[in-house]
Design an enzyme around this catalytic site. Structure first.
Site, PDB file in Angstrom:
ATOM      1  N   GLN A 196       3.074  -3.203  -0.783  1.00  0.00           N
ATOM      2  CA  GLN A 196       2.418  -3.024  -2.018  1.00  0.00           C
ATOM      3  C   GLN A 196       2.593  -4.151  -2.798  1.00  0.00           C
ATOM      4  O   GLN A 196       3.741  -4.865  -3.381  1.00  0.00           O
ATOM      5  CB  GLN A 196       3.379  -1.949  -2.730  1.00  0.00           C
ATOM      6  CG  GLN A 196       3.316  -0.532  -1.859  1.00  0.00           C
ATOM      7  CD  GLN A 196       2.134   0.168  -1.969  1.00  0.00           C
ATOM      8  OE1 GLN A 196       1.720   0.520  -2.950  1.00  0.00           O
ATOM      9  NE2 GLN A 196       1.565   0.465  -0.785  1.00  0.00           N
TER      10      GLN A 196
ATOM     11  N   GLY B 194       2.041   7.071 -10.440  1.00  0.00           N
ATOM     12  CA  GLY B 194       1.532   6.674  -9.085  1.00  0.00           C
ATOM     13  C   GLY B 194       0.915   5.081  -9.287  1.00  0.00           C
ATOM     14  O   GLY B 194       0.377   4.783 -10.172  1.00  0.00           O
ATOM     15  N   HIS B 195       0.609   4.490  -7.769  1.00  0.00           N
ATOM     16  CA  HIS B 195       0.210   3.091  -7.905  1.00  0.00           C
ATOM     17  C   HIS B 195      -1.279   2.971  -8.173  1.00  0.00           C
ATOM     18  O   HIS B 195      -2.315   3.739  -7.870  1.00  0.00           O
ATOM     19  CB  HIS B 195       0.717   2.662  -6.554  1.00  0.00           C
ATOM     20  CG  HIS B 195       0.071   3.270  -5.322  1.00  0.00           C
ATOM     21  ND1 HIS B 195       0.402   2.967  -4.181  1.00  0.00           N
ATOM     22  CD2 HIS B 195      -0.492   4.603  -5.194  1.00  0.00           C
ATOM     23  CE1 HIS B 195      -0.088   3.861  -3.279  1.00  0.00           C
ATOM     24  NE2 HIS B 195      -0.741   4.837  -3.988  1.00  0.00           N
ATOM     25  N   GLY B 196      -1.331   2.066  -8.880  1.00  0.00           N
ATOM     26  CA  GLY B 196      -2.930   1.705  -9.331  1.00  0.00           C
ATOM     27  C   GLY B 196      -3.546   2.523 -10.474  1.00  0.00           C
ATOM     28  O   GLY B 196      -4.682   2.567 -10.744  1.00  0.00           O
TER      29      GLY B 196
END
Lengths: 363, 363, 363
Positions: free
Chosen positions: B202, B243-245
């Site tokens: 990540q 969450g990511h992004g």
């Protein structure tokens, strides 16, 4: 771990022993895992079949238990086998004791904080100015306590718990790792052009009464004004959120991931099952039980069991859940009825006044 | 706590005083709890009846308030009584100030970290290599900051907050206890025989823009590539997961236990009520409001209010909730209609073509 | 960040290059954000249109990709483009490495703890008596480990993680910030007059097998007796709660805010989507997939996909969700049918036996 004769254990639990009183037990275990020197228990019917196969030295059962018993196992008949099991666990395993003692020199204790005799403070604990900590209380490594917070006797705060300023904890309060008590409530006045969420000072505090236990990673907001209160004997599981100004009564149970918004007034002996959500500014009477995943949107009178989102009385919620699974069939039935009715009307020479009321189309 | 004359307070709030301007107030409290030297407010109709009984020195009300007033209380009429209350709270109580100053020698500040003038670093804070911390920022005990993270001016990170490497915080960002910013997103490529979840590095970061406030025990994933972004002025309550992004716009509100999956694009001024869940890879326009406990599964155009799981426009969701409680009655009605129709068909000599379409049976 | 020629990258990924093999890439990025020296990928159809417009040096695509390509971009065709992307991320960005080394003198390591070669312990870490830490394991600032816990090789515990006593971690276990492992399960025997929730000692432990990764702010209860188990290769996102005595199989995925109660037996390769809730004392077979926000209330056989609350097989749940949106129309249709039937009965001279079965009224 203690060693106890079955005869002594039965006496200690107020139970009746059927079997060899001289046998020694050294611990408790589940029916499936128990070894020959361990005691087990049956409190949930679901596991009854395991009593016949357990290797446990003895099984704590209800006084009227009449199921099978493993040949090598004694029975101890008890009025309340789950409580008896709890008593056996206390006698055989006891509770966790801190692995540190005194005030660790690596702790950061403000000179104006007052610590009673026998307080245990581990390394990397931070205690702000004006705090009071009662006798017998243990603060595990990484606990941070803001200014002017008062903590009673025999409390246990586990690692990385944070308590903000001016909070009040009673006696025998337990808080598990990473929980936060007394951070700011979610209070903003949205104002201006374009609008901005202007923070409202959260000038209140949190009060946890005697014998409260809080799980790991819980978050209890301080009130804007006055106190957010958790009543004596109330227990939280993990990841529970409590909004600012909410008052929880005594002896409530909050299961994991339950969340109550702000300014909710809750009575005593309420149960909030897992992942329940409660909107703000409502009242919930004594003894209310909320089923898992429910969403409560209005006042609830004492004693009610409720479920669903929005929550309704549980029998009603159950009927709805039951009907839900029949919904596609109901749609088919309605279509069929509509078709047949049209045929009948045609046969009877009746005119259909509104053709387009087909239930399958959205408005 | 400040002391303010009612006449001064009214002027400060831009309100019109009805009552004794010489009276002094020393704090704010709820209508029910207020003492004779405190000011209170009415912003929620639900509490209007308390205005007649309060002991408050004065009550902040809307300009057109025409309800009862307690005999001892003044009124201060304001255009926006909730914002006026906020202003009174700021004047009377103010905001929390850190109880520590300078750089505590027990902090672990890497030699390559650059701290501006007036940064406060408490004991047991860890600041990694290459970090930059802006003037006036306060780091409470137990804060851990990974390498190369940049934090702006006048930020406050409360105890036991963790920020991973390479993250970027704007000015006046506040993060409450035990929150984690920039840990790895949930990214795995499932591969092989038997399949294994292979971790994807990540490599991105998290950016919290100016005036963001994050509650306690929140978790904001770093992006796999690029940034996870929380827009300026956006506020989180507790136990929120991002969450990511995912990119959140400006001035959004995320209530406790809301969760957004990865790669969600959210506009400005959106509101996510408690326990809402949003699937990944969707777009949510400006000003969208999501009702508590909703599950959003597809793109939402700007300005829409939605509710339910899966979420639909709120009026539609409300009609569905209303109908839900009638489901058992609907089932009964369908059964009755089916019975009666059969009777009519029999009377008319019509033949039933499919006997078994009983809606009560599953297919 | 590494520099790699496209020809080398293609070979490394086992892919087929279409384009200039001499071009150098220095990182990976999304199709929209990629610069001319970065590689990107297409694994989700949703983003296919971006392939034609990306500035990426190369795009990893499936072997049968036949969509448009940006004029400046190469393609690398791969059997599994998402796994190829993962491999490219590892080659170009790699995994995080700790920014500290050795045993920091400001750590609190009990003299009886045994640390293998190459263990990294940051400042403000606390390691209790009797702990064992395997080679290559890194403990970030603020990690607290209770007595007698055993941690394997090459594990990474991020800041402010707490592990209670007697827990067992395998090799290559990763735990993100503020998570708590092994705090007490939610176990009380309610007893006495008036009833009190008497705490049951939680004498068990938690076992995290090899290659488990736990997100931020998760809470895993220790068992009352025996172990709470998370099987090898299982991955948690953030804010996940696991009750005492639950056994999770291998290679499961638990998305953010999922919660499993106690004594749940879960097979291998199960997926629990976001905000799912699972009641206690049930069994879930291998390969079960639970849709987001579902509530699982009974045993689930292997291989089933389920959804809804209470959860049912997913196709059934989908039919129900579809019908739900038609509920108001169904009510209208039933009313119309009832009206028309009455008219027909009147015309036929039939008597209505129960006038009051109007579905619109509650019982």
């Amino acid at each position: 771990m203690a060693e106890i004769k079955l005869s002594e254990l039965a006496q200690m639990l107020g139970g009746t022993l059927e079997g060899d009183g001289e046998r020694i037990v050294r611990g408790a275990a589940t029916l499936e895992a128990a070894q020959a020197d361990q005691v087990s228990f049956l409190a949930n019917k679901r596991y009854e079949r395991h009593v016949a196969e357990t290797r446990a030295a003895a099984v704590l059962v209800a006084t009227d238990y009449n199921g099978a018993v493993a040949s090598g196992s004694a029975l101890i008949r008890c009025d309340d086998p789950y409580f008896a099991f709890r008593q056996a666990m206390v006698a055989l395993h006891g509770f966790r004791k801190p692995h540190f003692d005194g005030i660790d020199p690596r702790a950061d204790v403000h000179e104006t904080a007052r610590l009673a005799e026998g307080v245990r403070v581990a390394a990397f604990v931070s205690i702000g100015p004006g705090c009071e900590i009662g006798a017998g209380t243990s603060l595990y490594p990484g606990v941070c306590i803001g200014p002017d917070t008062r903590i009673g006797r025999d409390c246990t705060l586990y690692s990385n718990v944070t308590i903000y300023e001016k909070c009040v904890l009673g006696d025998r309060v337990t808080i598990h790792a990473s929980s936060s008590i007394g951070h700011d409530g979610f209070g903003y006045a949205t104002h201006g052009t374009p609008p901005v969420h202007e923070k409202i000072p959260q000038a209140g505090w949190v009060e946890l009464e005697d014998d409260v236990e809080i799980g790991a990673c819980c978050a209890i907001d301080r009130a804007t004004m006055g106190a957010t209160i958790v009543g004596a004997g109330t227990k939280f599981s993990n990841l529970v959120a409590i909004g600012h100004g909410t008052h929880l009564g005594k002896h409530c149970l909050l299961v994991a991931q339950a969340g109550l918004a702000g300014s909710v007034m809750v009575g005593d002996y309420c149960v909030f099952a897992g992942q329940t959500g409660i909107v703000g500014h409502i009242s919930i009477g004594d003894g209310v039980r909320v089923a898992a995943k429910s969403g409560v949107t209005s006042d609830v009178p004492a004693g009610l069991e409720i479920g669903g989102a929005p929550a309704v009385p549980l029998p009603e919620a159950r009927r709805t859940w039951m009907s839900l699974s029949r919904l596609p069939q109901m749609r088919s039935a309605i279509k069929k009825l509509t078709r047949e009715l049209a045929a009948i009307k045609k046969k009877l020479g009746m005119v259909d006044s509104d053709h387009d009321a087909d239930e399958t189309e959205r408005p």
